[in-house]
Design an enzyme around this catalytic site. Structure first.
Site, PDB file in Angstrom:
ATOM      1  N   SER A 141       0.834  -1.190   0.000  1.00  0.00           N
ATOM      2  CA  SER A 141       0.000   0.000   0.000  1.00  0.00           C
ATOM      3  C   SER A 141       0.867   1.237   0.000  1.00  0.00           C
ATOM      4  O   SER A 141       2.014   1.220   0.467  1.00  0.00           O
ATOM      5  CB  SER A 141      -0.882   0.001   1.256  1.00  0.00           C
ATOM      6  OG  SER A 141      -1.489   1.266   1.451  1.00  0.00           O
ATOM      7  N   TYR A 154      -2.633  -0.323  10.278  1.00  0.00           N
ATOM      8  CA  TYR A 154      -2.758  -0.758   8.883  1.00  0.00           C
ATOM      9  C   TYR A 154      -1.453  -0.513   8.132  1.00  0.00           C
ATOM     10  O   TYR A 154      -0.950  -1.393   7.421  1.00  0.00           O
ATOM     11  CB  TYR A 154      -3.906  -0.013   8.212  1.00  0.00           C
ATOM     12  CG  TYR A 154      -3.945  -0.149   6.707  1.00  0.00           C
ATOM     13  CD1 TYR A 154      -4.498  -1.277   6.121  1.00  0.00           C
ATOM     14  CD2 TYR A 154      -3.434   0.851   5.875  1.00  0.00           C
ATOM     15  CE1 TYR A 154      -4.541  -1.410   4.732  1.00  0.00           C
ATOM     16  CE2 TYR A 154      -3.473   0.722   4.500  1.00  0.00           C
ATOM     17  CZ  TYR A 154      -4.021  -0.408   3.931  1.00  0.00           C
ATOM     18  OH  TYR A 154      -4.050  -0.531   2.563  1.00  0.00           O
TER      19      TYR A 154
END
Length: 275
Positions: A141, A154
């Site tokens: 990500s 995250y």
């Protein structure tokens, strides 16, 4: 890697980017084993694909190591071999500061995003190494290389995926296995709902996908179809890294040249959501 008749395992194949990766692979002649936690999502993917026995669907929790290991044998039995693995499955955390997260919330994010990738790589890599040419593609990500306040756990999970994938690349150099890490920016998917997370202040239209920075309008986001095309292209080329979206490419450059400025930029964009 030429995709015709190649057997590719895809996690997260029941929705979002993962579903589009499955459909893109099938359109290019590959055989696909689609994995997802939700059987109903897999059924919809299969209906959209209409690919007959070139697609098998497998409802599995990627955090369950024993189930994933057993699935590797099942996929090999169905398709005869495994040539590649694409790890797309992932969830985000609630949009709160780290101190407000419970241990269970942190563990859940790490279990799906990091340990799920570990278990699938351990299960399928031995099969992939038996092939003359193979590949592993792991989706990290934008949040794995630049911190996003409100998504700290995250981001940590995706940074772990980054280093795990780069380590696999280093170890598999000189073999027939190509290893690729993918860094999506904002992609317009339903990852918030699938993660059981609500956007603060009713900002659902700006919901982030794999690595997006909340607060950006949906018009700035990459479509799941475009993201899938780039992921599959990276697989075909054996790319070392794939950075998806103008936001991710800009921050990828900025965080290497001026890391503190990149951090402050994203923190400012997040300020309206964290209060």
């Amino acid at each position: 890697m030429k995709l015709t008749d190649q057997v590719v395992v895809v996690t997260g194949g029941g929705n979002g980017i993962g579903r589009e990766v499955v459909l893109t692979l099938l359109a290019r002649g590959a055989r696909v084993a689609a994995l997802d936690l939700r059987p109903e999502g897999l059924a919809e993917t299969a209906s959209l694909a209409n690919a007959g026995d070139r697609l098998s669907t497998h409802a599995v929790d990627v955090t369950d190591r024993e189930a994933v290991c057993a699935l590797a044998d099942a996929v090999s039995t169905i398709h005869g071999r495994v040539d590649a693995l694409i790890n797309v499955a992932g969830i985000i955390q609630p949009f709160v500061r780290f101190a407000e997260l419970s241990r269970e919330q942190i563990e859940n994010v790490m279990n799906v995003n990091f340990w799920g990738v570990v278990w699938t790589c351990q299960a399928f890599l031995p099969l992939i190494r038996q092939r003359p040419q193979g590949a592993i593609v792991n989706v990290s990500s934008m949040g794995g290389f630049v911190p996003v306040p409100g998504q700290t756990a995250y981001g940590a999970s995706k940074a772990a995926v980054k280093l795990l994938t780069e380590g696999l690349y280093a170890e598999l150099r000189g073999t027939g296995v190509a290893v690729t890490v993918v860094y999506p920016g904002g992609v317009s998917t339903h990852i918030t709902e699938n993660s059981g997370v609500e956007m603060p202040g009713g900002a659902a239209r700006s919901a982030p996908a794999q690595g997006s920075a909340p607060g950006k309008g949906s018009a700035a986001m990459t479509t799941p179809q475009a993201a899938a095309e780039q992921i599959v292209a990276g697989l075909e080329k054996g790319s070392y890294r794939v950075v998806i979206g103008k936001d991710a490419r800009m921050l990828d450059l900025l965080t290497r040249l001026m890391p503190q400025r990149a951090t402050n930029l994203v923190a400012k964009k997040m300020s309206d959501l964290l209060g």
